[in-house]
Design an enzyme around this catalytic site. Structure first.
Site, PDB file in Angstrom:
ATOM      1  N   CYS A  93       0.828  -1.194   0.000  1.00  0.00           N
ATOM      2  CA  CYS A  93       0.000   0.000   0.000  1.00  0.00           C
ATOM      3  C   CYS A  93       0.867   1.250   0.000  1.00  0.00           C
ATOM      4  O   CYS A  93       1.976   1.255   0.539  1.00  0.00           O
ATOM      5  CB  CYS A  93      -0.910  -0.002   1.229  1.00  0.00           C
ATOM      6  SG  CYS A  93      -2.062   1.391   1.296  1.00  0.00           S
ATOM      7  N   ASP A 103       0.429   3.768   1.725  1.00  0.00           N
ATOM      8  CA  ASP A 103       0.403   4.356   3.061  1.00  0.00           C
ATOM      9  C   ASP A 103       1.822   4.590   3.567  1.00  0.00           C
ATOM     10  O   ASP A 103       2.668   3.691   3.548  1.00  0.00           O
ATOM     11  CB  ASP A 103      -0.343   3.419   4.016  1.00  0.00           C
ATOM     12  CG  ASP A 103      -0.701   4.081   5.337  1.00  0.00           C
ATOM     13  OD1 ASP A 103       0.223   4.535   6.031  1.00  0.00           O
ATOM     14  OD2 ASP A 103      -1.895   4.132   5.686  1.00  0.00           O
ATOM     15  N   ARG A 136       3.029   4.751   6.361  1.00  0.00           N
ATOM     16  CA  ARG A 136       3.402   4.027   7.585  1.00  0.00           C
ATOM     17  C   ARG A 136       3.876   2.608   7.320  1.00  0.00           C
ATOM     18  O   ARG A 136       4.198   1.878   8.268  1.00  0.00           O
ATOM     19  CB  ARG A 136       2.203   3.989   8.541  1.00  0.00           C
ATOM     20  CG  ARG A 136       1.668   5.352   8.954  1.00  0.00           C
ATOM     21  CD  ARG A 136       0.326   5.231   9.658  1.00  0.00           C
ATOM     22  NE  ARG A 136      -0.700   4.700   8.750  1.00  0.00           N
ATOM     23  CZ  ARG A 136      -1.931   4.381   9.138  1.00  0.00           C
ATOM     24  NH1 ARG A 136      -2.279   4.529  10.414  1.00  0.00           N
ATOM     25  NH2 ARG A 136      -2.812   3.924   8.258  1.00  0.00           N
ATOM     26  N   HIS A 182      -2.408  -3.932   5.050  1.00  0.00           N
ATOM     27  CA  HIS A 182      -2.211  -3.521   6.440  1.00  0.00           C
ATOM     28  C   HIS A 182      -3.543  -3.171   7.078  1.00  0.00           C
ATOM     29  O   HIS A 182      -4.439  -2.608   6.431  1.00  0.00           O
ATOM     30  CB  HIS A 182      -1.243  -2.328   6.531  1.00  0.00           C
ATOM     31  CG  HIS A 182      -1.773  -1.053   5.956  1.00  0.00           C
ATOM     32  ND1 HIS A 182      -2.358  -0.073   6.728  1.00  0.00           N
ATOM     33  CD2 HIS A 182      -1.825  -0.589   4.678  1.00  0.00           C
ATOM     34  CE1 HIS A 182      -2.731   0.937   5.956  1.00  0.00           C
ATOM     35  NE2 HIS A 182      -2.423   0.647   4.705  1.00  0.00           N
ATOM     36  N   CYS A 231      -6.335   0.105   6.845  1.00  0.00           N
ATOM     37  CA  CYS A 231      -6.074   0.689   5.521  1.00  0.00           C
ATOM     38  C   CYS A 231      -7.187   1.679   5.154  1.00  0.00           C
ATOM     39  O   CYS A 231      -8.371   1.333   5.134  1.00  0.00           O
ATOM     40  CB  CYS A 231      -5.992  -0.419   4.480  1.00  0.00           C
ATOM     41  SG  CYS A 231      -5.724   0.172   2.793  1.00  0.00           S
TER      42      CYS A 231
END
Length: 213
Positions: free
Chosen positions: A42, A44, A46, A98, A101
């Site tokens: 992803c 993202d 993080r 994750h 999400c």
């Protein structure tokens, strides 16, 4: 500008520390890459592949998009996949989702977000395939976590439907496709126990007559 300039300050410190730890690090890196893994994750911020797996630059070839999707009309993803499998000869393809999400959570709702709505419809398709199981989960947070897992599962299956992966197997390449999930809350990676490594594991309707080269 301060936050932007900080990136360059951090880079200088990282270069200095890396050279102290391994004087030949950048020379070896400049010589080429031979990663064993393709990571489809992803976007993202993080979920950085190298950091959460304790690996170094050059160890993992990475493609990232919103909600770690494998969409067969995505030329960017397909190009990365083809290069990883047929040029870099990776041994493992990992789809990593994750928990928490944002893309998955947005796909569970009905609010229009913008252009991304067209992308999220692919996640809604995953929900539709598993709606009985998901609708039975009353806790929305747990339902979202389960959809994250199911989304990873469907993207793994999606990879095995590509001619790139099927031809690799038909031509005797050692290649495994895995599904894993990362928890932002505690940093733990979980193997979903979903590994596919040959054409025999693909449903018959998706098997193509592969081109032997």
């Amino acid at each position: 500008m301060n936050s932007y300039n900080q990136l360059f300050d951090n880079n200088k410190k990282w270069v200095e520390q890396t050279k102290k730890r391994s004087p030949e690090f950048f020379d070896n890196l400049a010589a080429g890459q031979s990663p064993q893994f393709l990571w489809i994750g992803c976007s993202d911020s993080r979920v950085p592949a190298n950091e959460i797996t304790g690996t170094f630059p050059g160890d993992i070839f990475v493609h990232r998009n919103i909600a770690n999707m494998v969409i067969h009309t995505d030329i960017s993803m397909l190009s990365v996949l083809d290069y990883a499998v047929n040029v870099l000869n990776v041994k493992h393809i990992i789809v990593c989702g994750h928990y928490g999400c944002g893309g998955v959570n947005a796909a569970m709702g009905h609010k229009q977000v913008g252009l991304i709505d067209n992308w999220l419809r692919h996640i809604k398709d995953v929900y539709r395939l598993h709606k009985d199981e998901l609708n039975a989960i009353e806790d929305t947070s747990k339902r979202g976590d389960r959809l994250v897992e199911l989304n990873v599962q469907e993207q793994v299956y999606g990879l095995t439907k590509t001619s790139i992966v099927q031809n690799a197997w038909a031509n005797g390449k050692s290649l495994q496709v895995h599904g894993i999930v990362y928890s932002v809350k505690d940093g733990v990676l979980t193997d979903l126990g979903l590994t596919i490594e040959n054409n025999e594991d693909i449903e018959d309707v998706y098997r193509m007559e592969t081109a032997v080269i």
